[in-house]
Design a protein around this motif. Structure first.
Motif, short mmCIF file in Angstrom:
data_model
loop_
_atom_site.label_atom_id
_atom_site.label_comp_id
_atom_site.label_asym_id
_atom_site.label_seq_id
_atom_site.Cartn_x
_atom_site.Cartn_y
_atom_site.Cartn_z
N GLY A 1 11.09 25.98 25.05
CA GLY A 1 11.02 26.34 26.47
C GLY A 1 10.44 27.71 26.73
N CYS A 2 10.15 28.46 25.66
CA CYS A 2 9.57 29.80 25.82
C CYS A 2 8.06 29.76 25.62
CB CYS A 2 10.19 30.77 24.82
SG CYS A 2 11.94 31.09 25.10
N ILE A 3 7.41 30.79 26.10
CA ILE A 3 5.97 30.97 25.89
C ILE A 3 5.77 32.29 25.15
CG2 ILE A 3 5.38 29.63 27.94
CD1 ILE A 3 4.92 32.21 29.44
N GLY A 4 4.56 32.54 24.72
CA GLY A 4 4.36 33.79 24.00
C GLY A 4 2.94 33.99 23.54
N GLY A 5 2.72 35.09 22.86
CA GLY A 5 1.39 35.40 22.37
C GLY A 5 1.43 36.52 21.35
N ILE A 6 0.32 36.66 20.64
CA ILE A 6 0.17 37.71 19.63
C ILE A 6 -1.06 38.53 19.96
CG2 ILE A 6 -0.21 38.21 17.20
CD1 ILE A 6 1.23 35.60 16.53
N LEU A 7 -0.87 39.83 20.08
CA LEU A 7 -1.97 40.76 20.34
C LEU A 7 -2.30 41.50 19.06
CD1 LEU A 7 0.34 41.08 22.83
CD2 LEU A 7 -1.59 42.25 23.89
N LEU A 8 -3.58 41.75 18.83
CA LEU A 8 -4.01 42.55 17.69
C LEU A 8 -4.62 43.85 18.18
CD1 LEU A 8 -5.54 39.91 15.26
CD2 LEU A 8 -3.21 40.86 15.30
N TYR A 9 -4.43 44.90 17.40
CA TYR A 9 -4.94 46.21 17.77
C TYR A 9 -6.36 46.40 17.26
CZ TYR A 9 -5.22 51.25 18.40
OH TYR A 9 -5.62 52.52 18.78
N ASP A 10 -7.27 46.70 18.18
CA ASP A 10 -8.67 46.99 17.84
C ASP A 10 -8.80 48.50 17.69
OD1 ASP A 10 -11.45 47.55 17.95
OD2 ASP A 10 -11.81 45.65 18.96
N ARG A 11 -9.00 48.95 16.46
CA ARG A 11 -9.05 50.39 16.20
C ARG A 11 -10.24 51.05 16.87
NH1 ARG A 11 -7.49 48.15 11.23
NH2 ARG A 11 -5.41 48.80 10.51
N LYS A 12 -11.36 50.35 16.93
CA LYS A 12 -12.56 50.94 17.53
C LYS A 12 -12.39 51.15 19.03
CE LYS A 12 -15.80 49.09 14.10
NZ LYS A 12 -16.99 48.22 13.88
N LYS A 13 -11.86 50.13 19.69
CA LYS A 13 -11.67 50.23 21.14
C LYS A 13 -10.35 50.88 21.52
CE LYS A 13 -14.45 46.12 22.16
NZ LYS A 13 -14.45 44.78 22.80
N GLU A 14 -9.47 51.03 20.53
CA GLU A 14 -8.14 51.61 20.75
C GLU A 14 -7.37 50.85 21.82
OE1 GLU A 14 -8.63 55.75 21.54
OE2 GLU A 14 -8.98 56.25 19.43
N GLU A 15 -7.33 49.51 21.68
CA GLU A 15 -6.60 48.69 22.63
C GLU A 15 -6.13 47.40 21.97
OE1 GLU A 15 -9.51 48.20 25.67
OE2 GLU A 15 -10.54 46.56 24.64
N LEU A 16 -5.15 46.78 22.60
CA LEU A 16 -4.59 45.52 22.12
C LEU A 16 -5.21 44.37 22.90
CD1 LEU A 16 -0.98 46.84 22.26
CD2 LEU A 16 -1.96 45.96 20.14
N VAL A 17 -5.52 43.28 22.19
CA VAL A 17 -6.11 42.11 22.82
C VAL A 17 -5.35 40.87 22.36
CG1 VAL A 17 -8.17 40.68 23.08
CG2 VAL A 17 -8.38 43.17 22.93
#
Length: 309
Positions: free
Chosen positions: A153-169
């Motif tokens: 019944g839950c939802i979710g996701g996994i973000l990875l850190y982009d070192r070059k852009k310094e952001e999570l996607v």
């Protein structure tokens, strides 16, 4: 016998086949203040013997089989949380000895053992799902699919850190809006995921305000979030964030946080290994291209020398 029953810590009663109380030991008298009459009236405050939908009266079973035992919530009888084990045995005179023991500690221990067993099974399933996979996307897809079966019944996701852009996607997700599919980025320190990535510590939110600015920074408010567990994916450093989200408040507890934190470490290592494999694969391909170019140059040079001779 009655003198001995007065010495035990468990509550004890002697009852006949018509539910009439003949004896109440000291432990039971201290709680009930001395009791006479039928057991269901004196002990449970009922006007009739116990039955559906609570539980079948154990005396009825004991009359058929000579003994009976059951465990039920203590609150029904004592008004306190916990569990009682009720046991009945037929005596030589045809009456029945009923004992009541507080088994709350035993039940809590069983619950803790079951929780830890389920946690170990979950971690084992995640390990099995990602073992042998070198493609990072497949690793994360497999892990998230197994993980969400643990939290139906839950939802979710996994973000990875982009070192070059310094952001999570968001690399993979289940149940979130389509704009999360690799399009939405979160900077460290912003939103739920960004703060977890920056601090490297898990976060448990049990009753989220839909208007919380932290959710707005990550556009999670539109997902109907009421409770969320967010944990970092760690290797030597934070490489990503895992989010499990529910539309119900108070859906998760500390045990879930510990489980997901363990899985976060596991996925962090798997992510780092997959990235290392990818770097080695790219390096091998570059080396192969370099060798091909070197062999081609050597072959051209050999042909040139042959012509000159």
């Amino acid at each position: 016998m009655y003198e001995l029953l007065d010495l035990i810590e468990d509550e004890a009663f002697v009852i006949d086949e018509s539910f009439e109380l003949f004896f109440v030991n000291r432990a039971a008298r201290e709680r009930l203040g001395g009791s006479k009459g039928r057991c269901f009236e004196a002990i449970h405050g009922r006007v009739s013997p116990c039955g559906s939908p609570l539980w079948e009266c154990p005396l009825r079973t004991a009359k058929r089989e000579g003994s009976a035992s059951l465990v039920h919530p203590a609150g029904v009888t004592t008004g306190h949380e916990g569990y009682l084990k009720v046991s009945l045995h037929r005596l030589e005179d045809g009456k029945f000895l009923e004992t009541r023991r507080d088994v709350s500690a035993e039940r809590e221990l069983e619950r803790q053992i079951l929780i830890h067993h389920n946690h170990l099974e979950a971690i084992s399933r995640i390990s099995f799902a990602v073992s042998g996979l070198s493609d990072l996307k497949k690793v994360l897809d497999a892990a998230l699919d197994v993980l969400l079966t643990i939290f139906p019944g839950c939802i979710g996701g996994i973000l990875l850190y982009d070192r070059k852009k310094e952001e999570l996607v968001y690399e993979v997700q289940r149940g979130l809006s389509l704009h999360f599919n690799g399009l939405l980025s979160v900077r460290k320190g912003r939103g739920v995921s960004g703060r977890v990535a920056e601090r490297g510590e898990p976060l448990l939110l049990l009753n989220v305000d839909p208007n919380d600015a932290t959710l707005a920074e990550e556009q999670l408010a539109r997902e109907g979030v009421r409770s969320i567990v967010s944990v970092p994916l760690k290797a030597k450093e934070v490489v990503g964030v895992l989010n499990v989200i529910s539309s119900r408040p108070y859906e998760f507890d500390r045990e879930d946080l510990y489980l997901l934190s363990s899985i976060g470490y596991q996925l962090g290592m798997a992510t780092e290994q997959a990235r290392l494999y990818e770097r080695l694969k790219n390096a091998r391909e570059r080396y192969k291209r370099l060798l091909d170019i070197t062999f081609a140059i050597q072959e051209e040079e050999r042909k040139r020398i042959a012509r000159e001779l």
